[in-house]
Write a protein that holds these residues in place. Structure first.
Motif, PDB file in Angstrom:
ATOM      1  N   ALA A  56       0.846  -1.196   0.000  1.00 29.32           N
ATOM      2  CA  ALA A  56       0.000   0.000   0.000  1.00 29.32           C
ATOM      3  C   ALA A  56       0.878   1.242   0.000  1.00 29.32           C
ATOM      4  CB  ALA A  56      -0.922   0.008   1.219  1.00 29.32           C
ATOM      5  N   ILE A  84       0.953   5.030   1.635  1.00 28.87           N
ATOM      6  CA  ILE A  84       0.383   5.746   2.763  1.00 28.87           C
ATOM      7  C   ILE A  84       0.649   7.235   2.597  1.00 28.87           C
ATOM      8  CG2 ILE A  84       0.316   5.949   5.275  1.00 28.87           C
ATOM      9  CD1 ILE A  84      -0.472   3.185   4.149  1.00 28.87           C
ATOM     10  N   VAL A 101      -4.336   5.348   4.354  1.00 24.39           N
ATOM     11  CA  VAL A 101      -4.097   4.509   3.177  1.00 24.39           C
ATOM     12  C   VAL A 101      -4.575   5.263   1.943  1.00 24.39           C
ATOM     13  CG1 VAL A 101      -4.651   2.345   2.009  1.00 24.39           C
ATOM     14  CG2 VAL A 101      -4.310   2.371   4.494  1.00 24.39           C
ATOM     15  N   LEU A 125      -4.043   1.038  -2.594  1.00 30.65           N
ATOM     16  CA  LEU A 125      -3.712  -0.354  -2.316  1.00 30.65           C
ATOM     17  C   LEU A 125      -3.138  -1.018  -3.557  1.00 30.65           C
ATOM     18  CD1 LEU A 125      -6.866  -1.350  -0.241  1.00 30.65           C
ATOM     19  CD2 LEU A 125      -4.534  -1.185   0.635  1.00 30.65           C
ATOM     20  N   CYS A 156      -8.571  -8.015   1.944  1.00 27.33           N
ATOM     21  CA  CYS A 156      -7.247  -7.886   2.555  1.00 27.33           C
ATOM     22  C   CYS A 156      -7.304  -7.257   3.941  1.00 27.33           C
ATOM     23  CB  CYS A 156      -6.326  -7.068   1.650  1.00 27.33           C
ATOM     24  SG  CYS A 156      -6.786  -5.324   1.487  1.00 27.33           S
ATOM     25  N   GLY A 157      -8.442  -6.689   4.291  1.00 30.51           N
ATOM     26  CA  GLY A 157      -8.592  -6.100   5.623  1.00 30.51           C
ATOM     27  C   GLY A 157      -8.375  -4.611   5.670  1.00 30.51           C
ATOM     28  N   TYR A 158      -7.977  -4.011   4.551  1.00 28.43           N
ATOM     29  CA  TYR A 158      -7.738  -2.578   4.500  1.00 28.43           C
ATOM     30  C   TYR A 158      -8.445  -1.977   3.300  1.00 28.43           C
ATOM     31  CZ  TYR A 158      -4.167  -3.322   8.033  1.00 28.43           C
ATOM     32  OH  TYR A 158      -3.524  -3.663   9.193  1.00 28.43           O
ATOM     33  N   ASP A 169      -8.401   4.289   5.168  1.00 27.97           N
ATOM     34  CA  ASP A 169      -8.186   3.803   6.534  1.00 27.97           C
ATOM     35  C   ASP A 169      -7.080   4.597   7.213  1.00 27.97           C
ATOM     36  OD1 ASP A 169     -10.132   1.889   6.429  1.00 27.97           O
ATOM     37  OD2 ASP A 169      -8.782   0.206   6.043  1.00 27.97           O
ATOM     38  N   VAL A 200      -4.056   4.712   9.753  1.00 31.60           N
ATOM     39  CA  VAL A 200      -3.148   3.650  10.163  1.00 31.60           C
ATOM     40  C   VAL A 200      -1.882   4.230  10.792  1.00 31.60           C
ATOM     41  CG1 VAL A 200      -3.943   1.994   8.424  1.00 31.60           C
ATOM     42  CG2 VAL A 200      -2.087   3.596   7.860  1.00 31.60           C
ATOM     43  N   LEU A 247       1.224  -5.611   4.280  1.00 34.97           N
ATOM     44  CA  LEU A 247       0.177  -4.977   5.083  1.00 34.97           C
ATOM     45  C   LEU A 247       0.193  -5.421   6.540  1.00 34.97           C
ATOM     46  CD1 LEU A 247      -2.936  -4.976   2.693  1.00 34.97           C
ATOM     47  CD2 LEU A 247      -1.115  -3.278   2.951  1.00 34.97           C
ATOM     48  N   LEU A 297       0.892  -2.737   9.125  1.00 32.57           N
ATOM     49  CA  LEU A 297      -0.050  -1.646   9.337  1.00 32.57           C
ATOM     50  C   LEU A 297      -1.021  -1.995  10.465  1.00 32.57           C
ATOM     51  CD1 LEU A 297      -1.015  -0.596   5.692  1.00 32.57           C
ATOM     52  CD2 LEU A 297       0.620   0.512   7.228  1.00 32.57           C
ATOM     53  N   LYS A 332      -4.686  -0.426  12.095  1.00 33.19           N
ATOM     54  CA  LYS A 332      -5.744   0.575  11.980  1.00 33.19           C
ATOM     55  C   LYS A 332      -5.883   1.364  13.271  1.00 33.19           C
ATOM     56  CE  LYS A 332      -8.647  -1.851   8.588  1.00 33.19           C
ATOM     57  NZ  LYS A 332     -10.003  -2.403   8.332  1.00 33.19           N
TER      58      LYS A 332
END
Length: 407
Positions: free
Chosen positions: A60, A62, A125, A128, A136-138, A142, A144, A165, A168, A170
């Motif tokens: 990702a 950022i 974020v 991605l 992927c959960g993100y 988001d 972070v 990831l 990272l 959250k």
């Protein structure tokens, strides 16, 4: 809570609209380099343009919002050891016994958390990687923080990339990103140090039996010590009658810091002793013994110099333990290991802390169970002024640089 002392100026390079995750216009972003002020020059903050990094296929990109302000080490023939400093504290007269620091510098010592230049970062974020699964959960947007893994990129930049990831974490919407930026390095190291001390405390109390007391001395009132005070008060809250905490203040405002701490944790009493470097060592040791009502069992020493470590050992019981940062231990253990053995004491290095501990720390701060230390937020454009304020101990608590006003 954070205090904005100046209006936030717009970033030098504003993020452009994206299409399928790619920037359609601007390909450059701003990066800062913060060095230790030189002996003859005020120039210590440099701003330049760098390419916006490409997004890793499984990672990702950022957008950095906040980063903890601290120096990079600058070495010269006059410097024989680590000379970086950070916003975490000020040791205006702390000089290593090896003569590590030239006396003509505006700062004469090492600030706490100085080992992490630019690694305290919180952001959003922005993009991605294209090969990441949808679950992927993100998601883009988001909030972070970034665990300081080996090879972490410098965070004094508007955009950075993460190739995995798993590094990272959250951040809840209720937590300001300026607070979140303090967690990945200084707070995490303090937490791991308290956890290491807890193991020794438990073993000692079990050995001594019921109604025994264990004494802890925390050296410093910089960022690491401020976090350690708060984490220790939380961690030992169920055994506060058997664990006493004393703080050896390396700053003139140590009493004020302790009073602020006392207001927050009113049910946990913390003693304070001023380590005034104008006094002789014997006087400082006697003063510390009086404040602690005798020798202590555990020292958490964030002073990072030969002088502070020697003094800590003089205040330590036979069989006691001094916990120091790993990098400091590598430098000082060759000199002090024999002395520790003769005194039947131990010097134990402490590592940064784990990813799991950082997740726990986020939860504890977000829930209010651990109150963050005071900090002040500055626009990244004011980094030069921030560095000079740090040199002259004009910032109370931590200094946070903000790149984007998103909170």
């Amino acid at each position: 809570m954070p205090v904005e002392i100046a209006p936030i100026a717009p970033p030098a390079h504003k993020a452009m609209p994206t299409y399928n995750g790619e920037h359609t216009m601007n390909k450059l972003c701003r990066q800062l380099s913060i060095e230790s002020p030189g002996l003859t020059s005020r120039d210590c903050v440099f701003s330049f343009d760098v390419p916006i990094p490409e997004v890793p296929e499984h990672g990702a990109r950022i957008r950095v919002v906040c980063a903890g302000a601290c120096y990079h080490p600058r070495r010269s023939p006059s410097f024989s050891s680590l000379t970086s400093v950070s916003s975490s504290g000020s040791l205006p007269s702390e000089v290593s016994l090896e003569g590590d620091f030239p006396v003509t510098l505006p700062h004469h010592g090492v600030r706490d958390a100085a080992l992490f230049p630019g690694y305290e970062v919180a952001g959003v974020v922005e993009t991605l990687g294209e090969d990441l699964p949808g679950d992927c959960g993100y998601a883009v947007g988001d909030r972070v923080i970034l665990y300081p893994y080996e090879g972490i990129p410098n965070a004094y930049v508007e955009y950075l990339v993460v190739h995995d990831l798993k590094y990272l974490i959250k951040i809840p919407d209720s937590m300001p990103l300026s607070v979140a930026a303090m967690l990945p390095t200084g707070a995490l190291l303090a937490m791991n140090t308290v956890f290491a001390a807890h193991e020794h405390v438990q073993a000692l109390l079990a050995q001594r039996g019921d109604h025994s007391v264990c004494k802890i001395l925390i050296v410093g009132t910089g960022g690491l010590a401020l976090w350690a005070m708060r984490i220790a008060a939380y961690h030992f809250s169920n055994m506060k009658d058997r664990v006493t905490i004393t703080v050896a203040s390396l700053k003139d405002d140590g009493l004020m810091v302790a009073q602020e701490f006392q207001r927050t944790y009113c049910d946990y009493s913390v003693n304070v002793v001023q380590w005034n470097e104008d006094l002789y060592e014997k006087q400082l040791i006697e003063r510390t013994m009086d404040a602690c009502q005798g020798p202590v069992d555990v020292v958490i020493d964030f002073g990072t110099t030969s002088r502070s470590l020697h003094r800590s050992m003089q205040c330590l019981n036979k069989g006691g333990v001094v916990f120091v940062i790993r990098e400091v231990a590598d430098r000082l253990l060759p000199k002090f290991s024999r002395r520790a053995e003769e005194r039947q004491q131990s010097i134990k290095p402490v590592e940064q802390g784990s990813l799991e501990q950082l997740r726990e720390l986020v939860e504890l701060v977000a829930s209010g169970e651990i109150e963050p230390p005071p900090h002040t937020v500055y626009p990244a454009e004011d980094a030069l002024d921030v560095v000079h304020k740090l040199c002259h101990s004009e910032i109370h608590g931590r200094a946070i640089l903000r790149f984007y006003p998103t909170d």
